[in-house]
Each structure stands twice: as structure tokens, then as C-alpha cells.
Scaffold this motif. Structure first.
Motif, PDB file in Angstrom:
ATOM      1  N   PRO A  25      58.705  75.248   9.421  1.00 43.01           N
ATOM      2  CA  PRO A  25      58.771  76.340  10.390  1.00 43.01           C
ATOM      3  C   PRO A  25      57.821  77.484  10.039  1.00 43.01           C
ATOM      4  O   PRO A  25      57.351  77.567   8.904  1.00 43.01           O
ATOM      5  CB  PRO A  25      60.226  76.814  10.308  1.00 43.01           C
ATOM      6  N   SER A  26      57.560  78.346  11.007  1.00 42.85           N
ATOM      7  CA  SER A  26      56.699  79.513  10.759  1.00 42.85           C
ATOM      8  C   SER A  26      57.305  80.365   9.653  1.00 42.85           C
ATOM      9  O   SER A  26      58.509  80.544   9.592  1.00 42.85           O
ATOM     10  CB  SER A  26      56.579  80.376  12.004  1.00 42.85           C
ATOM     11  N   LYS A  74      53.476  77.842   4.380  1.00 43.97           N
ATOM     12  CA  LYS A  74      52.460  76.780   4.426  1.00 43.97           C
ATOM     13  C   LYS A  74      51.053  77.336   4.206  1.00 43.97           C
ATOM     14  O   LYS A  74      50.276  76.786   3.426  1.00 43.97           O
ATOM     15  CB  LYS A  74      52.521  76.047   5.777  1.00 43.97           C
ATOM     16  N   GLU A 133      44.713  82.594  -3.393  1.00 43.28           N
ATOM     17  CA  GLU A 133      45.895  83.244  -3.955  1.00 43.28           C
ATOM     18  C   GLU A 133      46.111  82.664  -5.347  1.00 43.28           C
ATOM     19  O   GLU A 133      45.775  81.498  -5.596  1.00 43.28           O
ATOM     20  CB  GLU A 133      47.153  82.957  -3.103  1.00 43.28           C
TER      21      GLU A 133
HETATM   22  N1  LIG Z   1      49.370  88.642   1.369  1.00 38.27           N
HETATM   23  C1  LIG Z   1      50.699  88.669   1.620  1.00 38.27           C
HETATM   24  N2  LIG Z   1      51.446  89.710   1.218  1.00 38.27           N
HETATM   25  C2  LIG Z   1      52.766  89.752   1.465  1.00 38.27           C
HETATM   26  N3  LIG Z   1      53.454  88.795   2.099  1.00 38.27           N
HETATM   27  C3  LIG Z   1      52.781  87.721   2.532  1.00 38.27           C
HETATM   28  C4  LIG Z   1      51.362  87.598   2.318  1.00 38.27           C
HETATM   29  N4  LIG Z   1      50.943  86.426   2.848  1.00 38.27           N
HETATM   30  C5  LIG Z   1      52.049  85.848   3.363  1.00 38.27           C
HETATM   31  N5  LIG Z   1      53.149  86.611   3.179  1.00 38.27           N
HETATM   32  C6  LIG Z   1      54.507  86.281   3.588  1.00 38.27           C
HETATM   33  O1  LIG Z   1      54.773  84.974   3.133  1.00 38.27           O
HETATM   34  C7  LIG Z   1      55.577  84.287   4.067  1.00 38.27           C
HETATM   35  C8  LIG Z   1      54.937  82.951   4.392  1.00 38.27           C
HETATM   36  O2  LIG Z   1      53.747  83.163   5.097  1.00 38.27           O
HETATM   37  P1  LIG Z   1      52.828  81.983   5.629  1.00 38.27           P
HETATM   38  O3  LIG Z   1      52.453  81.113   4.487  1.00 38.27           O
HETATM   39  O4  LIG Z   1      51.720  82.611   6.365  1.00 38.27           O
HETATM   40  O5  LIG Z   1      53.782  81.189   6.621  1.00 38.27           O
HETATM   41  P2  LIG Z   1      53.424  79.922   7.486  1.00 38.27           P
HETATM   42  O6  LIG Z   1      54.253  78.819   6.937  1.00 38.27           O
HETATM   43  O7  LIG Z   1      53.826  80.259   8.882  1.00 38.27           O
HETATM   44  O8  LIG Z   1      51.966  79.672   7.365  1.00 38.27           O
HETATM   45  C9  LIG Z   1      55.725  85.192   5.268  1.00 38.27           C
HETATM   46  O9  LIG Z   1      57.011  85.773   5.194  1.00 38.27           O
HETATM   47  C10 LIG Z   1      54.659  86.224   5.089  1.00 38.27           C
HETATM   48  O10 LIG Z   1      55.077  87.453   5.607  1.00 38.27           O
END
Ligand SMILES: Nc1ncnc2c1ncn2[C@@H]1O[C@H](COP(=O)(O)OP(=O)(O)O)[C@@H](O)[C@H]1O
Ligand SMILES: [Mg+2]
Lengths: 267, 253
Positions: free
Chosen positions: A53-54, A58, A69
Motif C-alpha cells: 500500500p501507499s 517502497k 538513502e
Molecule cells: N525523506 C523523508 N523524510 C521523512 N519521512 C519520509 C521521507 N521519505 C519518506 N518518508 C516517509 O516514509 C513513509 C514511506 O514513504 P514511501 O517509501 O514514499 O512510501 P511508498 O510505499 O508509497 O513509496 C511515508 O510515511 C513517508 O512520509
């Protein structure tokens, strides 16, 4: 793999695909625990689809693989080399197709594709032209070479992003939601492109997506990430009859108007 | 406490960016196109406003000086005052301030938007260091263009002073007399002193603006915040540095 009869300007066979290994990877952003001891490996030449899920982490996971990262704990290796080290990017060619495309807005489509070979001086201008036009042709984008990214539709942007990655002749291709925001036909087209690219160039492929069709259609194996943890890992076929109720719910959500889900979400 | 760590962070990342960019200095010849493009942008966007403002600064200097000096009957020395003030202080500081406002803000906006829309991440995964492709050509172009701008500022400012000196009734000094005094008291080393300042300020402004742009985090709204911060930090640095550099350069006269 056999060489195709048409001469490709890409130097395919000399660059073996690489494996990726993720060991107990955890990532915190401040207090937010985004990834929790995620462990899996992707074999050279495999198509691995990561679903979830979002907000399940991922994209953050993909960024760890290309070294954008750094892990809070655990380790990611690409071809046995630490993904967090800068040298790894020099030794292994990795391409990440960003969800937004991340095309260079100040450059034309042609220059977007030509940037990598120009900066790394892999060929002269004529050779670069051949590579770029070949990549554009694979994705049926010849007409857009002179256009600026802002003139393109969503589907075209994604294809240009894939073409730009192809020009790098990567050993590892990562796609972040390549079919999101696209219509069903364009989604299917992109899935076919991903599979074809993998066949033709034998590149290790990791696709992040929450689209079932894509996973069942092209994946060798599928992993499901939920709340930052890997809750399922196995061949795509296994997902047709999932055991885990969370996985079943994720893959086949029933719309139930009597008991709407949003009313019993935990807060 | 948070502000202090932020400032230290800023210093650290700026130094790092400087070292990284300079480590790619050898790639400058093959980036000549980007270099010339930046020279053009810096010159083209700043030259008209530098010319207009220095004209008026020179004029107002002559006016103020004429007003105070007529009490002592020393208005024939206006040329030396305008000449020295423009060359040593106002020319370089004004060029740096305009550079921050016109060029620095544009650099920060461009790099911040590249960061926010993941173009910088894309460059990094393509193993193309942003310091090499985006920062180095800008720094090099600044080093080349800023002295040109500063010399133009000096000349136009002196010229503005001459016009005011001639046409203001209480001063009424012919340009020949004005420039004769200006030349007698304003030496090459004064102009050079100003050029060193301008070079240093311009370099710092562009470096800081690049760094703030590249370190932008978040969404589109943060682009605007970064631009504001870049301009404010630039202005503070220019004026603080100006004091210390003037002190350092003083004994060398
Ligand atoms: N640079 C960042 N700083 C703080 N929180 C982050 C950062 N990048 C992602 N997040 C948080 O990490 C979680 C996962 O994000 P993400 O990997 O983008 O999800 P998705 O599975 O939809 O791709 C989210 O709650 C997002 O807000
Ligand atoms: Mg995502």
C-alpha cells in the motif's frame, strides 16, 4: 541469451546482470520507523515486483538500493558491494526510473537521454546519437526528441524516463510505480516494455507497483511490503491463492458498503 | 540551539560543496558550454541594473559631498571622494548585492526546484555529481564576470559623479578638473582592492546560493523559502565579510 539479428548500439553481453541483497534493513526518519528489518535477495536477471500500500516504504527501499538513502541499520549490497558507498555507483550501472519521471526540465528529451553518455564520454556525438535514437525507437518516442519534458503527457514522460535509463545500459533497473496514473492500455504497454527490456538486455529488474496485472504478468517473484515489513515473498503464481489474510485483502479488496473500511481504520 | 546547529550545518555543507566543486576543476574545459552560458546569464541579467544603480550612487555621492564640502570651500576634491568610495567600497558591495538579488536568487530557485522534483537524485543515480555539472561552471563564471561588473560599476559611478559636479549650481566643477583630482587620489591599488572584495563576495554569494538550493527539502513551497533564505544569508555575509576584509586589506596599502 542470443544476440538479436538487428545490430544494437548497446553493448549488451559484456555487462552481466547483478544481484541485490537486502539484509535486515531498517530505516527511521526521526521517530517514524519506515522500514523494519526487511530481508530479501534479488537474483541476477530476475524480475522482482515489490507491492504494498501507499506509504509502506517502497520508494524509500528503492532509494536505499541506489544509495540515495542510508540505512539506519542493516545492509544493502549490489553485486556484493555496499550500496551506501559512493564507489558502488561507479562500479555498477544502476538506473532508477522515478515515479515522477524526474526528467531534466531545462533539457529537451534528446538531451535528457544524451546527458549520461555525454557526461561519461562513452561515445562520440555520432555514437551517442545512435544510442539515443535507438532507445527512443524502442519506446516509440522518435517524434518527441526535440520536445521539452513539459510538453509531454504522463505516459510519454514515463516512457522517456525508461528510455533515459536504457541509454545507461544498466545492469540493474529499478522502476518506481511505472504504471501509476496511467490508463489501463498504457499500463499494459509499460508492463510489456519492462518485460521486453529485461529479455533483450538481461538486466536485473525490480519494479515497485501496486498493480496486480503487472505482478502476475511479468514478475518472477513478488514481495509484499506492509507497514515497513515484508509480509510475503514468493513466486508470482503463489499469490493467486494467498494464505495470509492481509495479502488476500490487499490483492482483492471487496467493496463493502455495509461495513465501509474507512469507518474502522485505526487512528 | 536548533538555529545554531542549522548555521553550523550550513557552514559545513558549504565548505564541502566548495571542496567537491574544486576537485572537479579539471573538467572545466570540457564544460565550456555551460561555463559560457553562465557567464552570459550573470553578465546579461546584472549588467543593466549595475549600470543604472552605480550611476545614481555616484551622483548622490557627488551631491552629498558637494553639499558638505562647500562649507569648507573644498568642493574641488569631490573627484577624490567619489573615486575612492566607488572603487574601494560602494562598487564591489553593490555588485555583490545585485548579484545576490538577480543571479543568486535565480540559482537557488533553479537548484531547489531540481532538488524538489528529484532531478538532483536522478543525477546522483546517473553518477553525475551535481557539484561538477551544476556548481563548478557557475563558480567559474562568477569569478570571470564579477570583476568586469565591478569595473563597469566604478566607471559609471565616476561618470555619474562628474555629471552632478558639473550641473549642480553649488558645485559647478568641470569634468576635466573632477577627473584630474579623481586620478590623482584614486590609484590602481584602490581599484584592485575593490576588485578583490567584489570577487570574494560574488564567489561566496554564488556558493551559498547553490548550497541552499541543493539542500532544499520538501515540496514546492520550500523552493520559495530557500530563495528567501539564500538572499538574506547572502546579504548578511556580504556586509559582515566587508568589514573584516576591509580590515585585512587596510595595512596592505
Ligand atoms: N525523506 C523523508 N523524510 C521523512 N519521512 C519520509 C521521507 N521519505 C519518506 N518518508 C516517509 O516514509 C513513509 C514511506 O514513504 P514511501 O517509501 O514514499 O512510501 P511508498 O510505499 O508509497 O513509496 C511515508 O510515511 C513517508 O512520509
Ligand atoms: Mg512511492
Amino acid at each position: 541469451m542470443t544476440c538479436s539479428s538487428t545490430r544494437s548500439p548497446f553493448s549488451q553481453v559484456e555487462t552481466p546482470a547483478v544481484g541485490v541483497s537486502i539484509e535486515k534493513l531498517s530505516k527511521d526518519f526521526g521517530r517514524l520507523k519506515v522500514l523494519k528489518e526487511v530481508t530479501f535477495a534479488v537474483e541476477p536477471g530476475e524480475i522482482f515486483v515489490l507491492m504494498g500500500p501507499s506509504g509502506s516504504g517502497k520508494s524509500v527501499l528503492l532509494k536505499h538500493i541506489v544509495g540515495l538513502e542510508l540505512p539506519t541499520s542493516g545492509r544493502v549490497t549490489v553485486d556484493g558491494k555496499d550500496a551506501a558507498a559512493e564507489e558502488t555507483r561507479e562500479q555498477v550501472r544502476m538506473a532508477l526510473v522515478f515515479q515522477s519521471g524526474a526528467l531534466f526540465n531545462s533539457l529537451s528529451v534528446y538531451d535528457n537521454l544524451a546527458l549520461y553518455p555525454r557526461e561519461h564520454r562513452v561515445a562520440n556525438e555520432a555514437g551517442i546519437r545512435e544510442k539515443v535514437m535507438h532507445a527512443l525507437q524502442i519506446l516509440s518516442l522518435e517524434g518527441t526528441a526535440r520536445k521539452s519534458p513539459s510538453e509531454l503527457s504522463g505516459g510519454m514522460k514515463k516512457r522517456v524516463a525508461i528510455a533515459r535509463a536504457l541509454v545507461m545500459e544498466p545492469q540493474l533497473m529499478l522502476y518506481d510505480e511505472p504504471t501509476s496514473e496511467l490508463d489501463p492500455v498504457m499500463s499494459a504497454t509499460i508492463s510489456e516494455i519492462i518485460a521486453t527490456v529485461k529479455e533483450d538486455y538481461h538486466v536485473t529488474t525490480i519494479v515497485v507497483s501496486h498493480e496486480r496485472e503487472l505482478a502476475f504478468g511479468i514478475a518472477d517473484r513478488v514481495g509484499i511490503l506492509m507497514g515497513g515489513a515484508l509480509i510475503s515473498l514468493g513466486p508470482a503464481a503463489e499469490l493467486r491463492s494467498p494464505q495470509d489474510p492481509r495479502v488476500a485483502e490487499f490483492l482483492n479488496p471487496k467493496i463493502d458498503l455495509q461495513h465501509p473500511r474507512f469507518k474502522n481504520l485505526e487512528t | 540551539m536548533k538555529q545554531i546547529t542549522a548555521i553550523l550545518d550550513g557552514f559545513g555543507s558549504t565548505w564541502l560543496l566548495l571542496v567537491r566543486s574544486l576537485s572537479y576543476a579539471g573538467t572545466l574545459p570540457r564544460q565550456y558550454r555551460r561555463f559560457f552560458e553562465q557567464c552570459y546569464l550573470i553578465g546579461y541579467t546584472t549588467l543593466p541594473i549595475v549600470a543604472i544603480l552605480s550611476f545614481f550612487i555616484g551622483s548622490v555621492l557627488a551631491l552629498q559631498a558637494g553639499y558638505s564640502m562647500q562649507n569648507f570651500g573644498t568642493q574641488q576634491f569631490i573627484g577624490s571622494l567619489v573615486g575612492l568610495s566607488m572603487a574601494r567600497e560602494l562598487g564591489p558591495v553593490m555588485v555583490a548585492i545585485l548579484l545576490a538579488g538577480r543571479v543568486g536568487s535565480a540559482i537557488t530557485a533553479e537548484l531547489a526546484s531540481m532538488k524538489v522534483y528529484q532531478e538532483i537524485d536522478a543525477l546522483v543515480t546517473m553518477n553525475i555529481p551535481p557539484a561538477r555539472m551544476l556548481v563548478l561552471p557557475r563558480l567559474a563564471a562568477t569569478l570571470v564576470m564579477v570583476p568586469v561588473l565591478a569595473i563597469i560599476a566604478d566607471l559609471v559611478g565616476w561618470f555619474g559623479g562628474a555629471i552632478v559636479a558639473k550641473y549642480t549650481a553649488m558645485i559647478s566643477i568641470e569634468p576635466e578638473a573632477y577627473f584630474a583630482v579623481l586620478r590623482r587620489y584614486t590609484h590602481f591599488k584602490d581599484v584592485l582592492n575593490g576588485l578583490i572584495k567584489a570577487e570574494l563576495f560574488g564567489f561566496v554569494v554564488v556558493l551559498v546560493c547553490c548550497n541552499i538550493g541543493l539542500n532544499t527539502r520538501g515540496g514546492p513551497r520550500e523552493i520559495g523559502a530557500s530563495v528567501t533564505r539564500a538572499v538574506v544569508v547572502s546579504l548578511i555575509l556580504i556586509l559582515v565579510l566587508d568589514y573584516f576584509v576591509t580590515q585585512v586589506l587596510m595595512p596592505l596599502q
